[in-house]
Every structure is written in structure tokens, then in C-alpha cells.
Scaffold this active site. Structure first.
Site, PDB file in Angstrom:
ATOM      1  N   HIS A 207       9.725  76.852  33.469  1.00 57.45           N
ATOM      2  CA  HIS A 207       9.890  77.163  32.044  1.00 57.45           C
ATOM      3  C   HIS A 207      11.043  78.112  31.739  1.00 57.45           C
ATOM      4  O   HIS A 207      11.336  78.365  30.586  1.00 57.45           O
ATOM      5  CB  HIS A 207       8.595  77.764  31.481  1.00 57.45           C
TER       6      HIS A 207
HETATM    7  C1  UD1 Z   1       7.342  84.014  27.568  1.00 56.10           C
HETATM    8  C2  UD1 Z   1       8.066  85.177  28.233  1.00 56.10           C
HETATM    9  C3  UD1 Z   1       8.338  84.839  29.688  1.00 56.10           C
HETATM   10  C4  UD1 Z   1       7.073  84.418  30.406  1.00 56.10           C
HETATM   11  C5  UD1 Z   1       6.429  83.282  29.644  1.00 56.10           C
HETATM   12  C6  UD1 Z   1       5.154  82.822  30.271  1.00 56.10           C
HETATM   13  C7  UD1 Z   1       9.588  86.401  26.742  1.00 56.10           C
HETATM   14  C8  UD1 Z   1      11.014  86.684  26.448  1.00 56.10           C
HETATM   15  N1  UD1 Z   1       9.377  85.407  27.626  1.00 56.10           N
HETATM   16  O1  UD1 Z   1       8.228  82.904  27.580  1.00 56.10           O
HETATM   17  O2  UD1 Z   1       8.862  85.977  30.333  1.00 56.10           O
HETATM   18  O3  UD1 Z   1       7.382  84.024  31.716  1.00 56.10           O
HETATM   19  O4  UD1 Z   1       6.167  83.726  28.292  1.00 56.10           O
HETATM   20  O5  UD1 Z   1       4.622  81.725  29.611  1.00 56.10           O
HETATM   21  O6  UD1 Z   1       8.727  87.063  26.225  1.00 56.10           O
HETATM   22  N2  UD1 Z   1       4.783  77.945  22.575  1.00 56.10           N
HETATM   23  C9  UD1 Z   1       3.717  77.156  22.242  1.00 56.10           C
HETATM   24  N3  UD1 Z   1       2.470  77.711  22.254  1.00 56.10           N
HETATM   25  C10 UD1 Z   1       2.256  79.003  22.589  1.00 56.10           C
HETATM   26  C11 UD1 Z   1       3.351  79.807  22.896  1.00 56.10           C
HETATM   27  C12 UD1 Z   1       4.604  79.272  22.892  1.00 56.10           C
HETATM   28  O7  UD1 Z   1       3.875  75.986  21.945  1.00 56.10           O
HETATM   29  O8  UD1 Z   1       1.082  79.443  22.587  1.00 56.10           O
HETATM   30  C13 UD1 Z   1       6.150  77.344  22.602  1.00 56.10           C
HETATM   31  C14 UD1 Z   1       6.905  77.508  21.322  1.00 56.10           C
HETATM   32  O9  UD1 Z   1       7.683  76.404  21.134  1.00 56.10           O
HETATM   33  C15 UD1 Z   1       7.809  78.679  21.587  1.00 56.10           C
HETATM   34  C16 UD1 Z   1       8.108  78.490  23.063  1.00 56.10           C
HETATM   35  O10 UD1 Z   1       6.910  77.970  23.618  1.00 56.10           O
HETATM   36  O11 UD1 Z   1       8.932  78.661  20.783  1.00 56.10           O
HETATM   37  C17 UD1 Z   1       8.489  79.763  23.762  1.00 56.10           C
HETATM   38  O12 UD1 Z   1       7.479  80.772  23.589  1.00 56.10           O
HETATM   39  P1  UD1 Z   1       7.890  82.322  23.750  1.00 56.10           P
HETATM   40  O13 UD1 Z   1       6.698  83.174  23.629  1.00 56.10           O
HETATM   41  O14 UD1 Z   1       9.047  82.618  22.863  1.00 56.10           O
HETATM   42  O15 UD1 Z   1       8.466  82.423  25.218  1.00 56.10           O
HETATM   43  P2  UD1 Z   1       8.013  81.699  26.566  1.00 56.10           P
HETATM   44  O16 UD1 Z   1       9.043  80.719  26.938  1.00 56.10           O
HETATM   45  O17 UD1 Z   1       6.597  81.282  26.541  1.00 56.10           O
END
Ligand code: UD1
Length: 365
Positions: A207
Site C-alpha cells: 500500500h
Molecule cells: C495510512 C498511514 C500509513 C499506514 C497505513 C496503514 C499516513 C500518512 N499513512 O496510510 O503510514 O501504513 O495507514 O493502513 O497516515 N481508505 C478507505 N477506508 C478507510 C481508510 C482509507 O477506503 O477506512 C482509503 C481512502 O481512499 C483513502 C486511502 O485509503 O484516501 C488512504 O487512506 P489514508 O488514511 O490517507 O492513508 P493510508 O494509505 O491508509
């Protein structure tokens, strides 16, 4: 006199760490916990299942920030968390890991004069293109208690001029959770449900922006995985952002249609731990999984050029391979042809890190 401590949990890896800390803090006669979920992760499978399976108390407050750009997400957490700190007047705010929720809540707290404890302090990839590296460096610079999980962290913090009396080597509270739930995970039905046998499959997670935000890097990794899937089943629970990127880059077919590649939605903690423990090999770009495979003695190939967790390479079963498909295939073949990486469990990864954290906070607050 009791001391009010706000514990912050925002994203999936935070929940696994907060589970052991919340449990240990629940036993304290001195510390009075208040659990805040920022809502950075919010899907059932990315959040609630962890609270249920790990027995994490229901959050006292949920900021419900959801997904957004880094700036908007961080700013929104700060706006909403500031109101909580002003209202609750805690004696300490405890943050874990390196996600946007970590830096956002730490920054709000120190500006309101509330000291911060950072669990998993001092880890460094020395790669400032990683959003997590920025979050780690900044959080450590403003924290009063730097609670570290491996020896490299203290070296890094001292180099950055952090006074040694703020640094405490406590061990790994993600591993506390693993050791506590290992037996339950062994009873998971996930192998049977997927029709795979112990040591008869590879497990993959992916990811990181460096791997999935660039179409050609992402495609190269997927092609390597498809080739490995020609040798043994490859189980791949897909993070939501990875699935979105695959669709955006026109790689959905490569992801979904490769024979032997078993693409799943995100799964819960116990099933995932069972899959990790029984895998022949794990390929990942996660931080925590490098540590979990080290404790479980499972060979791990990390699809990154660097790691902020060097103890997993020096003492554990982890090997840094990077995103190049030829390197991935070469190193995977070595393991599948029978090479067994040897390792041992790093110091203080013994299931008692959270107890040490609580003892330090009780004494110092
Ligand atoms: C975040 C952390 C990363 C960690 C990861 C674990 C930051 C900068 N990054 O990355 O260090 O390794 O979590 O999972 O904080 N989304 C969903 N459902 C959810 C959450 C997210 O669909 O419940 C999707 C959304 O499209 C969102 C994308 O995932 O835009 C990214 O989510 P985000 O929390 O921004 O960062 P992660 O890539 O999950």
C-alpha cells in the site's frame, strides 16, 4: 492524584499498538485514560473489526475526520482535536506510530502546553519522500517521552539532539498484542476457507505510495506476483488505496485475473495473524509486518529500498528487496527453493512493552 491521559488511535496499525497500551493502562490506579479515535480509518474492515477482536475499549470520542489529502486530513484532525484538549485538559497525550493522526495530535497538544508521549519513537528510514518519515521526525522533535522499540531508535534520536533522559527503550507493543492473541489466531478457519495449506502459500500486502502510486512500479510488482503465483498460491488482502490505484492505472485485470493470485478485501487481525504465521513467505511494504514475521520466524521480503526497522534485517527474518521485479523473483525463488533465513527475537519484544510504558508514565507524571 489521578492523571488524565488521552490515547490516540487513528489508522489500522495504531489499533494493534493501542490494544496492549489500553489494556495495561486500564490496570493502572494512577492513570485515567480517555481514548480518542481520529477516524482516519473508518471502514468496518479497517477499523471496527480491530476494536472487536482485540478487545479495545470503545473510543470515548471519535473525531470522524475520514480520508482527504495529507494537508486537509492533518488540519482537520488538528481542528477537531484542539477542542478536545481544551475541554478535557489532559495531563498527557499518548500517540503511537507514524500516521497523520500521530503528528496532528502531537502538534495540537504541545501548543496547548500538554506533554506528549510517542510510542515507537526514533525509527528512521532516512527517506523524506515517505510521509511517515516526516511524521516521525516531527513528532519526536516535540515529544517529552520517547518510547522506543529497538536499539537503532536511540542512536537516531541522540543524533538529532534529543536529550537522553527523554528516551526510554521499552520494547514493542505491537508484539505484545501478537503474543497475546497468537493462540486465538491459530484457531482461525481462514486457511480452510481459502483452501490453502500451512506453508503452502505466499502472503502479500502492498500500500505504500512509493509502490502503488507509480503505474510502472506497481505493474512491475504485480507481474512479479503473478509469476510467483505460478509456483504456489499467493494470498493478497488488498488495502483500499491499492485497489483504487489499480483501477485508476488500468491494472485491475492484472490484479484480479492472474491465476493463483487470491485477491481479498482487507481482513481482520486474527485471520491475518493466522495467515502470516503459516505462510511459506511474506512479501510486504508494511512496517509492522516486518516485525511480526521476525517474531514468527517467517521469511519476509520487504518491497522497499529502506526500512526504519533495521533490527528485523539484522536480527530477524526480513530482507530488503526493493520494488524491482527481477530482484523480487530472484529472492522469492531462493526462499521457495529451500533457503531458510535464520533469526532471533529482538530484545524486549517479550509481551511486556506496554507494562513498561505504563510504569514509566506512572512514575514520571
Ligand atoms: C495510512 C498511514 C500509513 C499506514 C497505513 C496503514 C499516513 C500518512 N499513512 O496510510 O503510514 O501504513 O495507514 O493502513 O497516515 N481508505 C478507505 N477506508 C478507510 C481508510 C482509507 O477506503 O477506512 C482509503 C481512502 O481512499 C483513502 C486511502 O485509503 O484516501 C488512504 O487512506 P489514508 O488514511 O490517507 O492513508 P493510508 O494509505 O491508509
Amino acid at each position: 492524584m489521578s492523571k488524565k491521559v488521552i490515547e490516540i488511535a487513528g489508522a489500522r496499525p495504531n489499533f494493534v499498538k493501542i490494544a496492549s497500551i489500553a489494556r495495561a493502562m486500564g490496570r493502572s490506579r494512577v492513570l485515567e485514560p480517555l481514548l480518542v479515535h481520529t477516524g482516519q480509518h473508518y471502514d468496518e474492515a479497517m477499523s471496527r473489526v480491530f476494536f472487536d477482536e482485540l478487545g479495545i475499549p470503545r473510543p470515548d470520542i471519535n473525531l470522524e475526520v475520514g480520508s482527504a489529502s495529507h494537508a486537509v486530513q492533518t488540519a482537520e484532525i488538528m481542528k477537531r482535536f484542539e477542542e478536545v484538549v481544551v475541554r478535557e485538559r489532559p495531563d498527557l497525550v499518548l500517540v503511537v506510530g507514524d500516521v497523520n493522526s500521530t503528528i496532528a495530535c502531537a502538534l495540537v497538544s504541545v501548543k496547548l502546553g500538554v506533554p506528549v508521549a510517542h510510542v515507537e519513537a526514533g525509527l528512521r528510514s532516512f527517506d523524506r519522500t515517505m510521509p511517515e518519515e516526516i511524521n516521525r521526525v516531527l513528532t519526536d522533535a516535540i515529544s517529552s517521552f520517547l518510547l522506543t522499540s529497538e536499539p537503532s531508535a536511540e542512536v537516531n534520536l541522540r543524533r538529532e539532539g534529543i536529550p537522553p533522559e527523554r528516551i526510554f527503550f521499552v520494547g514493542n507493543c505491537m508484539i505484545d498484542t501478537l503474543l497475546e492473541h497468537r493462540d486465538r489466531a491459530a484457531r482461525s478457519a481462514v486457511l480452510g476457507d481459502l483452501g490453502i495449506a500451512a506453508k503452502g502459500y505466499a502472503l502479500v500486502t502492498l500500500h505504500r505510495p512509493s509502490n502503488v502510486d507509480d503505474a510502472s512500479t506497481f505493474a512491475g510488482i504485480l507481474r512479479a506476483l503473478a509469476e510467483i503465483a505460478g509456483r504456489l498460491p499467493v494470498v493478497f488482502p488488498v488495502h483500499p488505496r491499492t485497489r483504487k490505484k489499480a483501477a485508476a492505472f488500468g491494472l485491475a485485470d492484472l490484479l484480479e485475473r492472474a491465476p493463483g493470485l487470491r485477491v481479498l478485501d482487507p481482513i481482520g487481525y486474527l485471520d491475518f495473524l493466522c495467515l502470516t504465521a503459516n505462510a511459506r513467505i511474506v512479501l510486504t511494504d508494511s512496517g509492522g509486518i516486518q516485525e511480526e514475521t521476525t517474531v514468527l520466524g517467517v521469511p519476509c521480503l520487504t518491497l522497499r529500498r529502506n526500512t526504519e526497522r533495521p533490527v528485523t534485517v539484522e536480527e530477524g527474518t526480513n530482507r530488503l528487496v526493493g520494488p524491482d521485479p527481477r530482484a523480487i523473483l530472484r529472492e522469492a525463488a531462493r526462499i521457495l527453493d529451500g533457503e531458510v533465513p535464520r533469526g532471533w527475537i529482538p530484545a524486549l519484544w517479550d509481551g511486556k512493552a506496554a507494562d513498561r510504558i505504563i510504569a514509566i508514565l506512572e512514575e514520571r507524571l
